[in-house]
Write an enzyme that holds these catalytic residues in place. Structure first.
Site, PDB file in Angstrom:
ATOM      1  N   GLN A 186       6.825  14.994   1.544  1.00 18.14           N
ATOM      2  CA  GLN A 186       5.624  14.782   2.363  1.00 18.14           C
ATOM      3  C   GLN A 186       5.927  14.443   3.822  1.00 18.14           C
ATOM      4  OE1 GLN A 186       2.057  12.987   0.778  1.00 18.14           O
ATOM      5  NE2 GLN A 186       2.187  11.333   2.251  1.00 18.14           N
ATOM      6  N   ASP A 239      -7.517   0.370  -2.340  1.00 17.00           N
ATOM      7  CA  ASP A 239      -7.768   0.142  -0.909  1.00 17.00           C
ATOM      8  C   ASP A 239      -8.205   1.409  -0.175  1.00 17.00           C
ATOM      9  OD1 ASP A 239      -5.216   1.140  -1.584  1.00 17.00           O
ATOM     10  OD2 ASP A 239      -4.404   0.583   0.356  1.00 17.00           O
ATOM     11  N   GLN A 240      -8.211   2.541  -0.853  1.00 16.06           N
ATOM     12  CA  GLN A 240      -8.420   3.822  -0.165  1.00 16.06           C
ATOM     13  C   GLN A 240      -9.795   3.962   0.506  1.00 16.06           C
ATOM     14  OE1 GLN A 240      -7.334   6.496  -3.341  1.00 16.06           O
ATOM     15  NE2 GLN A 240      -5.392   5.415  -3.630  1.00 16.06           N
ATOM     16  N   ASN A 292       0.506   4.247   2.284  1.00 19.30           N
ATOM     17  CA  ASN A 292       1.770   4.923   2.575  1.00 19.30           C
ATOM     18  C   ASN A 292       1.505   6.281   3.250  1.00 19.30           C
ATOM     19  OD1 ASN A 292       4.741   4.986   2.125  1.00 19.30           O
ATOM     20  ND2 ASN A 292       4.256   6.704   0.782  1.00 19.30           N
ATOM     21  N   SER A 293       0.561   7.029   2.713  1.00 21.62           N
ATOM     22  CA  SER A 293       0.229   8.335   3.297  1.00 21.62           C
ATOM     23  C   SER A 293      -0.408   8.184   4.676  1.00 21.62           C
ATOM     24  CB  SER A 293      -0.733   9.107   2.383  1.00 21.62           C
ATOM     25  OG  SER A 293      -0.056   9.568   1.239  1.00 21.62           O
ATOM     26  N   ASP A 348       6.633  -7.518  -3.622  1.00 23.54           N
ATOM     27  CA  ASP A 348       5.270  -7.007  -3.529  1.00 23.54           C
ATOM     28  C   ASP A 348       4.312  -8.132  -3.899  1.00 23.54           C
ATOM     29  OD1 ASP A 348       4.106  -3.825  -3.749  1.00 23.54           O
ATOM     30  OD2 ASP A 348       2.753  -5.445  -4.312  1.00 23.54           O
ATOM     31  N   GLU A 381       2.345   7.440   7.171  1.00 22.85           N
ATOM     32  CA  GLU A 381       3.185   8.619   7.416  1.00 22.85           C
ATOM     33  C   GLU A 381       2.446   9.622   8.296  1.00 22.85           C
ATOM     34  OE1 GLU A 381       6.073   8.440   3.470  1.00 22.85           O
ATOM     35  OE2 GLU A 381       4.666  10.097   3.627  1.00 22.85           O
ATOM     36  N   ALA A 438       6.801  16.977  -3.534  1.00 19.50           N
ATOM     37  CA  ALA A 438       6.940  17.651  -2.236  1.00 19.50           C
ATOM     38  C   ALA A 438       7.443  16.655  -1.199  1.00 19.50           C
ATOM     39  CB  ALA A 438       5.591  18.211  -1.811  1.00 19.50           C
ATOM     40  N   HIS A 443       4.148   1.913  -3.557  1.00 20.77           N
ATOM     41  CA  HIS A 443       4.744   0.582  -3.392  1.00 20.77           C
ATOM     42  C   HIS A 443       6.273   0.680  -3.415  1.00 20.77           C
ATOM     43  CE1 HIS A 443       0.918  -1.685  -4.447  1.00 20.77           C
ATOM     44  NE2 HIS A 443       0.629  -0.439  -4.744  1.00 20.77           N
TER      45      HIS A 443
END
Ligand SMILES: *[C@@H]1O[C@H](CO)[C@@H](O)[C@H](O)[C@H]1NC(C)=O
Length: 476
Positions: A352, A391-392, A371-372, A134, A375, A350, A28
């Site tokens: 990412q 939410d995954q 986010n991932s 948010d 990206e 790292a 977030h």
């Protein structure tokens, strides 16, 4: 904080001030920090407001930090809140929601008073203040309603697909939708802790004060779900903008800039063939049991695919808090020596986005945080989805079944089981070395191309951003 306010009259375009209030968890914090830069590029003052520890966390981990820190239009605030407990995560928990972060989440409610003070000060200096918060910070920003020149927009940090389903189901499915969208969608069971569900409900009570919604997604990947979200029953005729991708889509390798030391893994990646390396990382809220880590290690080794594996425990509420009994994650005996030509294991933060942007990386084993996902799709990298919570599980459906840019490592119905070495091996081999994997990669590259077009001058993302900027800077 004081110095930010004092300096502020010297800036241009002070008629409109944007105040951004993120929720204090990495995915977030990062998304909204990236949005600050997009808005600041229109020469508008943006204030990023959260606790000291979370401001520092966001700044220290963001891609290309100096472009934020040296940006005259972005002001960072570090509000004080009382001390909160910052316990370590529980790697053995059967439910993967990061309950150990709850004290940090609860503590964010103390931002209400100092934020309200700041808003009052800013309000007196501007024609209009625009609060972007948010959706989980509705309680904290609520006092803006007493200011004559303030308006607020809720940022939803999840995919349009996930958000639409969440609202639509909560309303009792008020209209029919394409049955294909509902196939394979799992229930929300085990996605959140009961305390966090309560927290979400509390925040949603404040939604009625908002003037609209903002999403980190783009019409080119989630058009049908943005249309569903804009249906009157769902939107109440409030405005919405899909301003994503918030992350840059054209990522310059830092190595080409002399001022920045390249991360070791990027130097390592330079030595490998295009699309030959799988990037393995499960975000900042996942902690695995020792047993699970062993299965991942052996599965990766047996796949014989090259890898960059980020092996770290979930963040604590305060990522800077000293931890004396910090867990040393053990790998199988001799593992790192055996795989030293094949892969590297990173135990710290790292970069990412740069890793995903590297041409050697051809797949991403991921928890599917939004986010991932954004990206990875931006960089044209297909995903091996292993959802953990929130939410995954539903992002996994979007990525694998709807966009078809990935495969499932572990079905959500098997969430309580350990993923075996065989499952890890099969997923990596399919993603990196099969015709189906190749097709997923091609579709991911197509989406990445479409996203790159969307940020061009006349592209759809750019048009949405222009539309939002025109709206908040309108004369009346
Ligand atoms: C998790 O389980 C392992 C194996 O049973 C045990 O050694 C470890 O101490 C446990 N860790 C925590 C934090 O409970």
């Amino acid at each position: 904080m004081a110095s930010n306010i004092l300096h502020f009259h010297s800036q241009e375009n002070q008629e409109i001030i944007v105040v951004v209030v993120p929720f204090p968890a990495q995915g977030h914090l990062n998304q909204l920090l990236q949005l600050c830069k997009l808005i600041a590029s229109h020469n508008i003052q943006v204030h990023y407001v959260t606790t000291m520890t979370h401001t520092n966390q966001a700044k220290s981990r963001v891609h290309d930090p100096y472009s934020f820190i040296n940006n005259n239009n972005i002001h960072f605030h570090e509000l004080s809140t009382p001390f909160f407990n910052s316990p370590p995560p529980n790697p053995n928990s059967t439910i993967k929601f990061p309950s150990h972060l709850q004290p940090s989440f609860e503590s964010s409610s103390h931002l209400r008073k100092p934020l309200s003070k700041l808003l009052t000060v800013l309000s007196s200096k501007a024609k209009r203040i625009v609060i972007i918060h948010d959706s989980l910070m509705g309680y904290v920003v609520q006092d803006f309603v007493y200011l004559p020149n303030a308006e607020a927009y809720a940022f939803h940090s999840v995919s349009a697909f996930t958000l639409f389903l969440f609202i639509w189901e909560n309303m009792g499915r008020p209209f029919d939708i394409d049955a294909n969208f509902l196939k394979d969608v799992p229930s929300l069971e085990d996605c959140f802790s009961p305390e966090f569900e309560k927290f979400i409900k509390l925040q949603h009570d404040y939604m009625k004060f908002n003037s609209g919604r903002i999403y980190n997604t783009c019409r080119v990947i989630e058009g049908p779900f943005l249309d569903l979200l804009s249906k009157e029953q769902i939107s109440n005729n409030k405005k919405q903008w899909a301003l994503g991708p918030f992350n840059p889509v054209l990522v310059q390798q830092y190595g080409t800039k002399s001022c920045h030391k390249q991360h070791e893994c990027l130097i390592w990646l330079d030595e490998h063939e295009p699309n030959s390396v799988v990037f393995v990382s499960f975000g900042t809220t996942t902690s695995f049991s020792d047993e699970q880590i062993k299965e991942i290690a052996i599965g990766l080794e047996r796949s014989e695919v090259k890898f960059v594996w980020v092996l770290r425990d979930a963040d604590k509420g305060n990522v800077f808090a000293k931890d004396h009994q910090s867990r040393k994650i053990e790998l199988p005996k001799g593992f790192e020596e055996r795989v030293k030509d094949k892969g590297i294991v990173l135990r710290d933060w790292a970069p990412q986005l740069e890793i995903l942007a590297h041409s050697s990386v051809g797949g991403f084993m991921s928890h599917c945080g939004w986010n991932s996902c954004m990206e990875s799709i931006s960089m044209g990298v297909p995903i091996a989805a292993w959802p953990m919570h929130s939410d995954q599980p539903r992002n996994t459906v979007l990525v694998t079944k709807i966009l078809k840019v990935g495969l499932v490592v572990k079905e959500w119905t098997r969430r309580h089981e350990v993923v075996t070495r065989g499952m890890v091996q099969a997923a990596v081999e399919k993603l990196m070395a099969s015709k189906e994997g190749e097709e997923m990669r091609n579709r991911a590259m197509d989406l990445s191309g479409a996203l790159k077009n969307s940020v061009a001058e006349s592209g759809i993302k750019n048009m949405e951003l222009d539309s939002f900027i025109s709206h908040i800077t309108r004369q009346t």
